[in-house]
Design a protein around this motif. Structure first.
Motif, mmCIF file in Angstrom:
data_model
loop_
_atom_site.group_PDB
_atom_site.id
_atom_site.type_symbol
_atom_site.label_atom_id
_atom_site.label_comp_id
_atom_site.label_asym_id
_atom_site.label_seq_id
_atom_site.Cartn_x
_atom_site.Cartn_y
_atom_site.Cartn_z
ATOM 1 N N SER A 1 1.041 -1.063 -0.350
ATOM 2 C CA SER A 1 -0.154 0.076 0.294
ATOM 3 C C SER A 1 0.758 1.849 0.184
ATOM 4 C CB SER A 1 -1.076 -0.156 1.146
ATOM 5 O OG SER A 1 -0.152 0.195 2.546
ATOM 6 N N PHE A 2 0.625 2.271 -0.559
ATOM 7 C CA PHE A 2 0.876 3.834 -0.271
ATOM 8 C C PHE A 2 1.266 4.378 1.349
ATOM 9 C CE2 PHE A 2 0.730 8.455 -2.091
ATOM 10 C CZ PHE A 2 2.070 8.517 -1.585
ATOM 11 N N VAL A 3 2.393 4.082 1.785
ATOM 12 C CA VAL A 3 2.119 4.630 3.018
ATOM 13 C C VAL A 3 3.312 6.178 2.528
ATOM 14 C CG1 VAL A 3 2.977 4.133 6.077
ATOM 15 C CG2 VAL A 3 1.069 2.380 4.325
ATOM 16 N N PRO A 4 2.715 7.082 2.769
ATOM 17 C CA PRO A 4 4.253 7.794 2.291
ATOM 18 C C PRO A 4 4.901 8.251 3.400
ATOM 19 C CG PRO A 4 2.477 9.313 2.049
ATOM 20 C CD PRO A 4 1.539 7.825 2.612
ATOM 21 N N ASN A 5 4.562 8.266 4.530
ATOM 22 C CA ASN A 5 5.213 8.421 5.500
ATOM 23 C C ASN A 5 6.410 7.109 5.917
ATOM 24 O OD1 ASN A 5 2.852 6.756 7.338
ATOM 25 N ND2 ASN A 5 2.933 9.255 8.535
ATOM 26 N N ARG A 6 6.537 6.118 6.087
ATOM 27 C CA ARG A 6 6.698 4.931 5.787
ATOM 28 C C ARG A 6 8.565 5.148 6.339
ATOM 29 N NH1 ARG A 6 6.413 0.575 1.819
ATOM 30 N NH2 ARG A 6 4.503 0.922 2.300
#
Length: 404
Positions: free
Chosen positions: A98-103
């Motif tokens: 999934s798109f988790v930008p703050n990973r």
């Protein structure tokens, strides 16, 4: 870097074919923007595989969004129940696809725009590439980019992409944001009355730099030289000097010019220094300890000897890399000129002037001098500058790439 291999088998040999997809992001305008401006990014997807033209590689999806991360010093700041965006709020799934930008980011997410999907199921032949344009507006009430002693605000444009049956990879492009207060409602500065009639059959061209042009006009008005300010610098023994400052509001990159007049002073001044400083003040409810209220950072210092000097001047440049004054719920940043005057406690004999112009005279100062230091702080205002000018001092790159 994770690579995908396709295996082609026949009777004679088994061949492994390397598949690589390169994702490149470019900020054509530069890496500095004003809050309220539109950030534009060109995202290019290129198939770097070197195989037969009959093979087609597929990308599942790609998405882009803007994030602002806030990192604080745990020894100086104690955050109360602060509202922050978690990874689950930004993306409903926490899986690696999934798109988790703050990973992998440190701190908390204080700003996150809605993700923009660039494409789904993109098919590219070997050597083929395709470009996509991304645009999004930085909120006008967003905090500025800042790296202080107690807190840090950093902006990144994050591109996420995924190949089929592979984890999502993130491409981060950092950029800088400047904030000019009062630009929340641009319509206040716009002329609503149209002078020329508009043609309903023609597409009306909009000025993309309208907000930037208005911001520069507002800055020019705020930082214009209006009238000089005079300050009498005195201590318990009398007058030390008069300081003349031509204005109190400056843009990044400008020079702070002031004049010292010691001709009317009754206290001899031996040496002075002027330092441009920023004051980082933590909000009272966020302080870890009472003594952690304010911290100061010095940027440019001017120092000079001034004994027997009647008039002199100072010229202090404001760095383009500095952060203009701002205020958030956690911290407030202010600017000041920090003065230090070294004055003599005892009278110093003047130089005896020769009786005739063709004669010379020599003055010898005392071997020991009893002095004391006097400190004075003068608040000033520091505002942003044109983002195009600020780009010349930044070390941020305007492009980045990643291989899937």
């Amino acid at each position: 870097m994770r690579l995908q291999y396709l295996t082609v088998s026949n009777k004679s040999a088994i061949t492994k074919i390397l598949i690589m997809i390169e994702v490149t992001g470019v900020l054509p305008r530069g890496s500095v923007y004003l809050a309220g401006e539109t950030v534009k990014c060109i995202v290019t997807i290129k198939n770097l595989s070197k195989v037969s033209q009959n093979n087609v590689d597929c990308l599942a999806w790609a998405s882009v969004q803007i994030n602002c991360q806030c990192s604080v010093s745990d020894t100086r700041i104690n955050l109360p129940n602060t509202r922050k965006l978690s990874s689950e709020e930004i993306s409903p799934s926490s899986s690696d696809t999934s798109f988790v930008p703050n990973r992998g980011e440190q701190g908390m997410t204080v700003l996150s725009t809605k993700p923009r999907i660039l494409f789904c199921d993109l098919k590219l032949r070997p050597g083929e590439s395709k470009s996509f344009a991304f645009e999004d507006v930085i909120p006008a009430d967003a905090p500025p980019s800042y790296r202080g002693q107690a807190i840090k605000y950093s902006y990144k444009l994050i591109i996420g992409a995924q190949m089929l049956e592979h984890p999502t990879k993130l491409l981060r492009i950092p950029f800088r944001v400047l904030v000019l207060h009062g630009m929340n409602d641009v319509s206040v500065y716009m002329d609503t009355e149209e002078v020329q009639p508009s043609n309903p059959f023609l597409k009306q061209e909009q000025n993309e730099n309208n907000l930037l042009d208005i911001a520069m006009q507002v800055l020019a008005t705020i930082t214009a030289r209006k009238a000089p300010h005079f300050y009498n610098i005195t201590n318990a023994k009398g007058k030390v000097a008069k300081f003349i400052l031509f204005k109190q509001a400056y843009k990044l990159g400008e020079d702070i010019v002031g004049v010292f007049d010691f001709s009317e002073g009754t206290v001899p001044c031996v040496q002075f220094s002027v330092t441009l400083q920023s004051e980082e003040q933590i909000a009272e409810e966020c302080r870890r300890k009472v003594g952690h209220g304010s911290s100061y950072t010095s940027y440019v210092k001017h120092q000079d000897m001034c004994l027997h000097t009647e008039k002199t001047h100072v010229n202090i440049p404001v760095p383009l890399s500095a952060t203009p004054g701002f205020m958030t719920d956690i911290v407030c940043l202010r600017w000041r000129l920090h003065f230090e005057f070294v004055t003599s406690c005892d009278p110093i004999p003047e130089l005896e002037r020769p009786e005739r112009p063709d004669m010379s005279a020599m003055w010898c100062g005392p071997a020991n001098l009893n002095v004391e230091t006097m400190i004075w702080d003068l608040p000033i205002k520091i505002y942003p500058t044109n983002p195009l000018h600020a780009c010349s001092s930044t070390q941020l790159k305007t492009n980045a790439s990643i291989t899937l």
